[in-house]
Design a protein around this motif. Structure first.
Motif, mmCIF file in Angstrom:
data_model
loop_
_atom_site.group_PDB
_atom_site.id
_atom_site.type_symbol
_atom_site.label_atom_id
_atom_site.label_comp_id
_atom_site.label_asym_id
_atom_site.label_seq_id
_atom_site.Cartn_x
_atom_site.Cartn_y
_atom_site.Cartn_z
ATOM 1 N N ALA A 73 0.831 -1.214 0.000
ATOM 2 C CA ALA A 73 0.000 0.000 0.000
ATOM 3 C C ALA A 73 0.860 1.256 0.000
ATOM 4 O O ALA A 73 0.563 2.240 -0.698
ATOM 5 N N ARG A 313 -5.061 -1.012 1.503
ATOM 6 C CA ARG A 313 -4.711 -0.125 0.385
ATOM 7 C C ARG A 313 -5.591 1.123 0.377
ATOM 8 O O ARG A 313 -5.111 2.233 0.143
ATOM 9 N N ALA A 317 -2.989 3.998 0.879
ATOM 10 C CA ALA A 317 -2.571 4.528 -0.413
ATOM 11 C C ALA A 317 -3.458 5.632 -0.932
ATOM 12 O O ALA A 317 -3.011 6.492 -1.695
#
Length: 395
Positions: A73, A313, A317
Motif C-alpha cells: 500500500a 490499500r 494509499a
C-alpha cells in the motif's frame, strides 16, 4: 469512530507473540518507511520498501503478511506521489461485476473462517427482530446488500413468530443491477420456502446520492428498518451528510450500524497516526486468522489478499496530503445532531451474541458491552462495534 490513543512505536503486543525479534525489526522498518512517506522523503521510502520486500512475504508468519500488505500500500502511495497525480480512492469508484463477485466470494470465505461477519449479521438481526415486535408489514433498507447473506437468518426467526407477516420487503443498494437482480432472486426463493410474502427493490447506486426519501419506495403502515454496515472495501453510502439527512427525513423505526474500530482516514488526523492505528488493527486481524488457519491455507490467503489487503490499500494509499478526497463526517455526532438516539443492545442481543461466540470454534475473541453497544475484539483490541438507533422528534 476513533479508538483509544496509541503510542507511535508499535509495541511488542500479543499480536507478535512467538515471532520474536524478526517481527519487531520488520515493523520498525515499516514504521520508518511510513515516516519517510509522511514527510515526503520518497527516495528513502522506496529504498526501505525494497528492503522490506526482500525479507517478508504474504505467505509467511502473521507479522510478515501484514507488513507485506502495508508495504504494498505504501508503494502504491509512493508511486502516485512520484507521478504527481491525484489518486482518488478506489472506494469512491463503483465496482464492476467481476471485482464485486471476487470480493463477495472472498467475504463468504471470511464468514467461514472468522466470527466477524457472523457477529455483524447476528447482532443486527436480533436488534431488528426486537424492533419489529407486533409489526406485520416490514421494509428493510440495506445500504450495501451485497449477496444478501444476512437476511435468510432473519427470515427464519420472523417466520417462526405466532403473528404472521403480511409483507416483508428489502430495498437493497449495490453497484451492479445484474448482481442486485441475482441477490433478489436468491432472497425471493428463500422467502418462498418459508411461505413469506416477499418483495425485493434494487437500487443501483448509493443512498447519499438520492434526492428524496420517496425514492426508497416506503409505504404507509410498514415498519422501516435501515441496516448500515461500514467497511473500507469501497464507499458504501456516497455523500455522508446527505446520507444522514435522508435517514433523518425517512424516520425509520430502527437503524442498525456495524462499524470497524478505525478512524476515518481523512478526518483531519496525521497520516502517520492513521497508519499506526491501522497497523494495530490489521495486525490483530491477521493474528486472529493465523491462530485458526495454517500458513499454507488457501482460505486464509484469499481473505487476506482480497478483503484485508484491499482495505489496507484504501486506508494507506488513497488519502493524505494533496490527494482529492471527499470529506467524511463523524456519523455518530451527526446522528445525535439530527435527532437519533442510541438504543441499548443490553439484554437479549448481548446474551444471544455471547451464546453465538461460545458456539463457534475460535478462541481469543472477546465480547464487551459498552454504553449500549456491543464490541467484538481479538484479545485486547476491539475490531467491530454494533449499535442500534431510533429517530426521535425534537422538543
Amino acid at each position: 469512530m476513533t479508538t483509544k490513543p496509541i503510542d507511535r512505536d508499535f509495541p511488542s503486543s500479543k499480536t507478535l507473540e512467538n515471532d520474536g525479534a524478526a517481527a519487531i525489526k520488520l515493523l520498525s522498518l515499516l514504521l520508518q518507511c511510513a515516516e519517510y512517506v509522511a514527510t515526503d522523503h520518497l527516495r528513502e521510502a522506496s529504498t526501505l520498501l525494497s528492503e522490506i520486500s526482500e525479507i517478508c512475504s504474504p505467505f509467511g508468519s502473521s507479522p510478515e503478511r501484514v507488513v507485506a500488505y502495508f508495504a504494498q500500500a505504501l508503494q502504491t502511495r509512493v508511486i502516485s506521489s512520484y507521478l504527481s497525480r491525484a489518486c482518488s480512492p478506489l472506494s469512491e469508484k463503483p465496482l464492476s461485476v467481476a471485482p464485486s463477485q471476487k470480493i463477495f466470494s472472498a467475504l463468504q470465505t471470511f464468514n467461514s473462517v472468522s466470527p466477524l461477519i457472523k457477529f455483524s449479521h447476528f447482532t443486527a438481526n436480533q436488534a431488528i427482530f426486537q424492533a419489529l415486535d407486533g409489526e406485520d408489514s416490514v421494509h428493510i433498507i440495506d445500504l450495501d446488500v451485497m449477496q444478501g447473506l444476512q437476511w435468510p437468518a432473519l427470515f427464519h426467526i420472523l417466520a417462526s413468530r405466532p403473528r404472521k407477516l403480511r409483507s416483508i420487503r428489502i430495498t437493497g443498494f449495490g453497484s451492479s443491477s445484474d448482481l442486485l437482480a441475482s441477490t433478489g432472486r436468491r432472497l425471493a426463493d428463500f422467502a418462498s420456502s418459508l411461505n413469506l410474502p416477499f418483495e425485493f427493490h434494487p437500487i443501483e447506486g448509493k443512498i447519499g446520492n438520492l434526492i428524496e426519501p420517496s425514492q426508497l419506495g416506503t409505504r404507509q403502515g410498514e415498519a422501516v428498518v435501515v441496516h448500515w454496515m461500514q467497511h473500507r472495501l469501497y464507499d458504501v453510502t456516497g455523500n455522508d451528510l446527505e446520507t444522514v439527512e435522508i435517514l433523518r427525513r425517512l424516520k425509520p423505526n430502527l437503524v442498525t450500524v456495524v462499524e470497524q474500530e478505525l478512524s476515518y482516514d481523512d478526518d483531519g488526523g496525521s497520516f502517520l497516526g492513521r497508519f499506526v492505528e491501522a497497523l494495530h488493527y490489521y495486525s490483530a486481524l491477521f493474528d486472529a486468522l493465523g491462530d485458526g488457519l495454517c500458513e499454507e491455507s488457501g482460505e486464509r490467503f484469499t481473505v487476506e489478499q482480497i478483503v484485508l489487503a484491499t482495505e489496507i490499500r484504501n486506508i494507506v494509499a488513497h488519502g493524505g496530503g494533496g490527494r482529492r478526497r471527499r470529506k467524511r463526517v463523524k456519523w455518530r455526532e451527526e446522528f445525535n445532531r439530527v435527532g437519533f438516539r442510541l438504543v441499548s443492545l443490553r439484554g437479549n442481543p448481548a446474551t444471544q451474541a455471547g451464546l453465538l461466540l461460545g458456539m463457534l470454534p475460535w478462541n481469543g475473541y472477546t465480547l464487551v458491552e459498552e454504553n449500549g453497544t456491543l464490541r467484538l475484539g481479538w484479545k485486547d483490541l476491539s475490531l467491530l462495534t454494533a449499535s442500534a438507533w431510533i429517530s426521535q422528534p425534537f422538543h
